[in-house]
Scaffold this active site. Structure first.
Site, PDB file in Angstrom:
ATOM      1  N   GLN A 150       2.621   4.738   7.203  1.00 14.46           N
ATOM      2  CA  GLN A 150       1.841   5.916   6.824  1.00 14.46           C
ATOM      3  C   GLN A 150       1.912   6.134   5.310  1.00 14.46           C
ATOM      4  O   GLN A 150       2.985   6.095   4.710  1.00 14.46           O
ATOM      5  CB  GLN A 150       2.379   7.153   7.580  1.00 14.46           C
ATOM      6  CG  GLN A 150       1.568   8.426   7.389  1.00 14.46           C
ATOM      7  CD  GLN A 150       0.164   8.328   7.968  1.00 14.46           C
ATOM      8  OE1 GLN A 150      -0.068   7.659   8.967  1.00 14.46           O
ATOM      9  NE2 GLN A 150      -0.787   8.989   7.342  1.00 14.46           N
ATOM     10  N   LYS A 188      -1.673  10.317  15.991  1.00 15.10           N
ATOM     11  CA  LYS A 188      -1.739   8.900  16.386  1.00 15.10           C
ATOM     12  C   LYS A 188      -0.881   8.662  17.621  1.00 15.10           C
ATOM     13  O   LYS A 188      -1.288   7.967  18.555  1.00 15.10           O
ATOM     14  CB  LYS A 188      -1.264   8.017  15.225  1.00 15.10           C
ATOM     15  CG  LYS A 188      -2.265   7.972  14.080  1.00 15.10           C
ATOM     16  CD  LYS A 188      -1.694   7.397  12.790  1.00 15.10           C
ATOM     17  CE  LYS A 188      -2.709   7.544  11.667  1.00 15.10           C
ATOM     18  NZ  LYS A 188      -2.201   7.227  10.342  1.00 15.10           N
ATOM     19  N   ASP A 209      -4.129  -1.282   9.928  1.00 18.65           N
ATOM     20  CA  ASP A 209      -4.766  -0.481   8.875  1.00 18.65           C
ATOM     21  C   ASP A 209      -5.805  -1.306   8.120  1.00 18.65           C
ATOM     22  O   ASP A 209      -6.632  -0.759   7.391  1.00 18.65           O
ATOM     23  CB  ASP A 209      -3.709  -0.026   7.860  1.00 18.65           C
ATOM     24  CG  ASP A 209      -3.354   1.440   7.999  1.00 18.65           C
ATOM     25  OD1 ASP A 209      -4.213   2.227   8.432  1.00 18.65           O
ATOM     26  OD2 ASP A 209      -2.200   1.785   7.672  1.00 18.65           O
TER      27      ASP A 209
HETATM   28  N1  GUN Z   1      -2.895   8.132   4.971  1.00 17.76           N
HETATM   29  C1  GUN Z   1      -4.136   8.674   4.962  1.00 17.76           C
HETATM   30  N2  GUN Z   1      -5.013   7.857   5.589  1.00 17.76           N
HETATM   31  C2  GUN Z   1      -4.312   6.783   6.005  1.00 17.76           C
HETATM   32  C3  GUN Z   1      -4.652   5.601   6.716  1.00 17.76           C
HETATM   33  O1  GUN Z   1      -5.801   5.356   7.106  1.00 17.76           O
HETATM   34  N3  GUN Z   1      -3.616   4.736   6.937  1.00 17.76           N
HETATM   35  C4  GUN Z   1      -2.345   4.972   6.527  1.00 17.76           C
HETATM   36  N4  GUN Z   1      -1.416   4.062   6.784  1.00 17.76           N
HETATM   37  N5  GUN Z   1      -1.999   6.060   5.861  1.00 17.76           N
HETATM   38  C5  GUN Z   1      -2.973   6.957   5.615  1.00 17.76           C
END
Ligand code: GUN
Length: 287
Positions: free
Chosen positions: A98, A54, A123
């Site tokens: 996350q 990211k 998200d």
């Molecule tokens: N962990 C796995 N996929 C995601 C996601 O799309 N967002 C977040 N915040 N954590 C994750």
């Protein structure tokens, strides 16, 4: 017959290019760089990789990015204080915590996510955005399902009136995917671990989305000939071997179109996150 390969790489590149253009337009109009803050708590190795991806995507697209690393011993109060700080930080337009959080915070996960300003919830996990999506209103939408939908549309896969079956009912993928396909007039069924005769249901699907987290769970006999198969799973079965939820080699002989793992949907998730950051920045600068 061998299925058409839907390459995440190709679609992700296009989505990122679009997001980069919009980020430059924001700079030109407002003198502001869209900004993302990612909070990572603890040392989960897969999460470390995702967060790095990211951060790299932000750098590539000209989006400001901060990664805030907090120890596994972080308390709910400390995490919430950090979120509050970011909610008021003008440089930050998107906030992402996350997941998964360390074990000790699991029960408080939703309360923590609820603290994020819905306008910065890139998200799409905040109840306001979940509710808006289910009402068919504009919302920040979870990145993985919105990437899948955008890819299906761009690939010219018909959705209106089609039977869509989603295997997995998570808040991150299964449920929002159902809402998005429903909004496109698909007839949607969501299956899960209690579904009886799963194969009979999946065999009815024109569009089959696998989001269960079990390696090679969807086998060729579960797929209708010519169906589009979207594999959201990322399962590590050996130190350097990732496989999806779909038995790719066998299913590609039956399906009409299929996403690979790796190189499929995972790449779309990061691209759509970039899009959500830009959308969040546009909306915040407008209001
Ligand atoms: N962990 C796995 N996929 C995601 C996601 O799309 N967002 C977040 N915040 N954590 C994750």
């Amino acid at each position: 017959m061998t299925a058409r390969l839907l390459s995440g790489k190709e679609f992700a590149a296009k989505f990122k290019e679009d997001a980069a253009k919009r980020a430059r337009a924001i700079e030109a109009a407002h003198g502001v760089t869209p900004g993302l803050a990612v909070i990572i708590v603890g040392e989960d190795p897969a999460s470390q990789v995702y967060v790095r991806n990211k951060d790299r995507a932000c750098a590539e697209l000209g989006i400001y990015s901060e990664v805030l690393r907090m120890p596994a011993t972080t308390t709910k109060a400390e995490l919430i204080a950090k979120i509050d700080e970011l909610n008021y930080d003008k440089r930050i337009h998107g906030i992402l915590v996350q997941l998964p959080l360390p074990e000790a915070l699991h029960r408080e996960e939703q309360e923590i996510l609820d603290r994020i300003d819905p306008a910065k919830d890139v998200d799409g996990f905040h109840p306001v955005n979940v509710g808006r999506l289910s009402l068919g209103q504009s919302a920040l939408v979870p990145c993985t399902p919105s990437g899948c939908l955008k890819m299906l549309e761009l690939a010219g896969i018909p959705l209106d009136g089609q039977r869509a079956v989603i295997v997995g009912r998570s808040n991150i993928v299964g449920k929002p995917m159902a809402q998005l396909l429903l909004a496109k007039n698909a007839t949607v069924t969501v299956c899960h671990s209690h579904t009886k005769d799963l194969a009979a249901v999946t065999r009815e699907a024109d569009i089959l989305v696998a989001a269960v987290g079990k390696p090679k769970f969807i086998t060729a006999d579960m797929v209708k000939p010519g169906a589009t198969v979207i594999d959201v799973g990322i399962n590590r079965i050996a130190p350097k071997k990732l496989v999806g939820d779909v038995d790719f080699d066998a299913v590609q002989e039956v399906a009409g179109a299929i996403t690979p793992v790796p190189g499929g949907v995972g790449l779309l998730t990061v691209a759509m996150l970039m899009e959500n950051v830009v959308t969040a920045a546009e909306l915040q600068l407008k209001s």
